[in-house]
Design an enzyme around this catalytic site. Structure first.
Site, PDB file in Angstrom:
ATOM      1  N   ARG A  26      34.243 -66.588 -33.601  1.00 40.65           N
ATOM      2  CA  ARG A  26      33.007 -67.355 -33.495  1.00 40.65           C
ATOM      3  C   ARG A  26      32.243 -66.859 -32.276  1.00 40.65           C
ATOM      4  O   ARG A  26      32.745 -66.098 -31.479  1.00 40.65           O
ATOM      5  CB  ARG A  26      33.264 -68.869 -33.427  1.00 40.65           C
ATOM      6  CG  ARG A  26      34.525 -69.276 -32.798  1.00 40.65           C
ATOM      7  CD  ARG A  26      34.525 -69.837 -31.384  1.00 40.65           C
ATOM      8  NE  ARG A  26      33.303 -69.992 -30.675  1.00 40.65           N
ATOM      9  CZ  ARG A  26      33.064 -69.416 -29.503  1.00 40.65           C
ATOM     10  NH1 ARG A  26      33.949 -68.590 -28.955  1.00 40.65           N
ATOM     11  NH2 ARG A  26      31.959 -69.638 -28.868  1.00 40.65           N
ATOM     12  N   GLY A  27      30.994 -67.284 -32.196  1.00 42.36           N
ATOM     13  CA  GLY A  27      30.110 -66.754 -31.169  1.00 42.36           C
ATOM     14  C   GLY A  27      29.213 -65.701 -31.792  1.00 42.36           C
ATOM     15  O   GLY A  27      29.678 -64.819 -32.519  1.00 42.36           O
ATOM     16  N   ALA A  28      27.923 -65.807 -31.525  1.00 43.77           N
ATOM     17  CA  ALA A  28      26.953 -64.962 -32.224  1.00 43.77           C
ATOM     18  C   ALA A  28      27.250 -63.476 -32.088  1.00 43.77           C
ATOM     19  O   ALA A  28      27.158 -62.711 -33.049  1.00 43.77           O
ATOM     20  CB  ALA A  28      25.539 -65.265 -31.707  1.00 43.77           C
ATOM     21  N   ASP A  31      22.450 -68.538 -30.517  1.00 46.29           N
ATOM     22  CA  ASP A  31      22.764 -67.988 -31.829  1.00 46.29           C
ATOM     23  C   ASP A  31      21.528 -67.432 -32.522  1.00 46.29           C
ATOM     24  O   ASP A  31      21.640 -66.587 -33.411  1.00 46.29           O
ATOM     25  CB  ASP A  31      23.412 -69.058 -32.710  1.00 46.29           C
ATOM     26  CG  ASP A  31      24.854 -69.300 -32.303  1.00 46.29           C
ATOM     27  OD1 ASP A  31      25.753 -68.775 -32.977  1.00 46.29           O
ATOM     28  OD2 ASP A  31      25.082 -69.981 -31.291  1.00 46.29           O
ATOM     29  N   GLN A  68      34.722 -76.216 -28.073  1.00 44.29           N
ATOM     30  CA  GLN A  68      34.776 -74.842 -27.563  1.00 44.29           C
ATOM     31  C   GLN A  68      34.883 -74.795 -26.045  1.00 44.29           C
ATOM     32  O   GLN A  68      35.474 -73.869 -25.492  1.00 44.29           O
ATOM     33  CB  GLN A  68      33.530 -74.054 -28.021  1.00 44.29           C
ATOM     34  CG  GLN A  68      33.475 -73.795 -29.512  1.00 44.29           C
ATOM     35  CD  GLN A  68      32.623 -74.824 -30.228  1.00 44.29           C
ATOM     36  OE1 GLN A  68      32.601 -75.997 -29.865  1.00 44.29           O
ATOM     37  NE2 GLN A  68      31.914 -74.393 -31.255  1.00 44.29           N
ATOM     38  N   ARG A  95      27.805 -67.705 -42.181  1.00 46.97           N
ATOM     39  CA  ARG A  95      27.274 -68.522 -41.075  1.00 46.97           C
ATOM     40  C   ARG A  95      25.761 -68.294 -41.009  1.00 46.97           C
ATOM     41  O   ARG A  95      25.312 -67.296 -40.460  1.00 46.97           O
ATOM     42  CB  ARG A  95      27.904 -68.137 -39.736  1.00 46.97           C
ATOM     43  CG  ARG A  95      29.418 -68.282 -39.620  1.00 46.97           C
ATOM     44  CD  ARG A  95      29.913 -69.720 -39.604  1.00 46.97           C
ATOM     45  NE  ARG A  95      29.301 -70.577 -38.618  1.00 46.97           N
ATOM     46  CZ  ARG A  95      29.678 -70.684 -37.335  1.00 46.97           C
ATOM     47  NH1 ARG A  95      30.660 -69.949 -36.872  1.00 46.97           N
ATOM     48  NH2 ARG A  95      29.081 -71.546 -36.536  1.00 46.97           N
ATOM     49  N   ASN A 116      21.258 -73.072 -30.261  1.00 43.05           N
ATOM     50  CA  ASN A 116      22.590 -72.892 -29.685  1.00 43.05           C
ATOM     51  C   ASN A 116      23.445 -74.087 -30.110  1.00 43.05           C
ATOM     52  O   ASN A 116      22.987 -74.982 -30.820  1.00 43.05           O
ATOM     53  CB  ASN A 116      22.504 -72.793 -28.156  1.00 43.05           C
ATOM     54  CG  ASN A 116      23.811 -72.329 -27.533  1.00 43.05           C
ATOM     55  OD1 ASN A 116      24.385 -71.318 -27.950  1.00 43.05           O
ATOM     56  ND2 ASN A 116      24.310 -73.051 -26.547  1.00 43.05           N
ATOM     57  N   LYS A 117      24.677 -74.099 -29.699  1.00 45.33           N
ATOM     58  CA  LYS A 117      25.621 -75.140 -30.118  1.00 45.33           C
ATOM     59  C   LYS A 117      25.047 -76.529 -29.888  1.00 45.33           C
ATOM     60  O   LYS A 117      24.390 -76.788 -28.896  1.00 45.33           O
ATOM     61  CB  LYS A 117      26.939 -74.965 -29.362  1.00 45.33           C
ATOM     62  CG  LYS A 117      28.040 -75.895 -29.799  1.00 45.33           C
ATOM     63  CD  LYS A 117      28.301 -75.815 -31.305  1.00 45.33           C
ATOM     64  CE  LYS A 117      28.659 -74.415 -31.768  1.00 45.33           C
ATOM     65  NZ  LYS A 117      28.848 -74.335 -33.230  1.00 45.33           N
TER      66      LYS A 117
END
Length: 349
Positions: free
Chosen positions: A45-47, A238, A197, A88, A248-249
């Site tokens: 995970r993570g862009a 992201d 996270q 995603r 973003n998150k």
């Protein structure tokens, strides 16, 4: 650095981030469908990591194809790219990574290059993108460190570190670069519900690097800002729209508003390929809705009553007016972001 993902002769190996911090274990994706599952299920995970994972997934699919003619391989490539693109929807880096391999493939196919040579070149490009990600983030980190105070507490939300990339990280890369310069800074890490996270990943990663870190609940940031404890906030992204609006998150928007109210700089750190100039503003960014179980359960244990309604958007959008600066490997962007982004996009990479 512990490798987040790695190309191997048997497939793509991923550090299973769903098991951290209790267990450090790896998942081997042996084909592009398994790479898609790894991305969808947030093993990776993570862009930034998703972008390179998408590229490696396409390259792996092409490498493993048994097609003997280019028309047959063309059809397979479309299926491979489509399968990975559906995993995603918010992270624009995913589509960038897929496009890097697809564009090279299309160029070579148009030149009627032999299939074996095409396979060799797309695999080489996927591995190059991995190396470039780490190199670019170290440059980004240096730009960002120039903006941080030489001492004090920095707030971060979610995980935009080495685990969200091929290594080093964006937001945490800036913090790493500052620490390497000798800055006396420590970190407040938001827990980042519901997937935790910050709790599981940021705290683990910074602790391994011996960077002083305090984990706080998401709803504590305002309190500590009011106490004067937090000197700056820095997060990843992201997708960044052409006007600077940033996805973003979930929870990032709230942090940005709190920073504005308290006069604290709020920075976004992301590689330039996170900027989507085709998306004009944040209203056009698709927001992924994830499974209710991420909210209803913690470590596999249900913590909510049966039958309660659940909403679980994975991201929110922070309007550009709340962002002090956007830090990239090409330099630092400031308002008016529409102008600075347009000017930087014209620069040669």
């Amino acid at each position: 650095m512990i490798p987040t993902l790695q190309w191997t002769s048997e497939g793509v190996s991923f550090l299973d981030q769903t098991k951290l911090p209790q267990v450090e274990t790896y998942v081997l994706a042996r084909n592009y469908n398994e790479v898609a599952d790894v991305i969808r299920n947030m093993v990776v995970r993570g862009a930034m990591a998703i972008g390179v994972s998408g590229a490696m997934g396409v390259a792996l699919g092409i490498q493993q194809s048994t097609a003997v003619t280019l028309p047959d391989l063309n059809a397979e490539v479309e299926v491979i790219c489509d399968t990975l693109a559906k995993t995603r929807p918010t992270a624009v880096n995913l589509f960038w990574g897929i496009a890097q391999i697809r564009d090279l493939y299309n160029k070579l196919a148009a030149e009627n290059v032999a299939i074996d040579e095409i396979k060799s070149q797309v695999v080489a490009l996927a591995q190059t993108l991995y190396d470039e990600d780490i190199a670019n983030l170290k440059v980004l980190g240096a730009y960002g460190a120039d903006l941080l105070p030489k001492e004090g507490t920095i707030l971060t939300h979610c995980n935009a570190g080495a685990l969200a990339a091929c290594g080093y990280g964006s937001a945490l890369g800036v913090i790493r670069a500052a620490v390497e310069r000798g800055y006396k800074i420590d970190v407040f890490a938001d827990e980042t519900r519901p997937f935790n996270q910050g709790t599981r990943l940021t705290a683990w990663e910074l602790t391994k690097d011996n960077i002083p870190t305090t984990l706080i609940c998401d709803n504590m940031a305002g309190y500590f800002m009011g106490q004067g404890r937090i000197k700056a906030a820095i997060v990843g992204a992201d997708r960044i729209a052409a006007n600077g609006d940033t996805a973003n998150k979930i929870g990032t928007y709230s942090v940005a508003i709190l920073c504005k109210e308290h006069g604290i700089p709020f920075y976004v750190a992301a590689p330039f390929n996170t900027i989507d100039i085709e998306t004009l503003n944040g209203k056009d960014i698709p927001i992924e809705e994830r499974a209710a179980k991420e909210v209803t359960h913690v470590n596999g244990v249900q913590v909510t009553p049966d039958g309660v309604g659940i909403a679980n958007p994975a991201f929110d959008v922070t309007p550009a007016k709340y962002i002090t600066a956007i830090i990239t490997e090409r330099g630092v962007l400031r308002a008016p972001f529409e102008e600075s982004i347009a000017a930087m996009s014209k620069q040669t990479k």
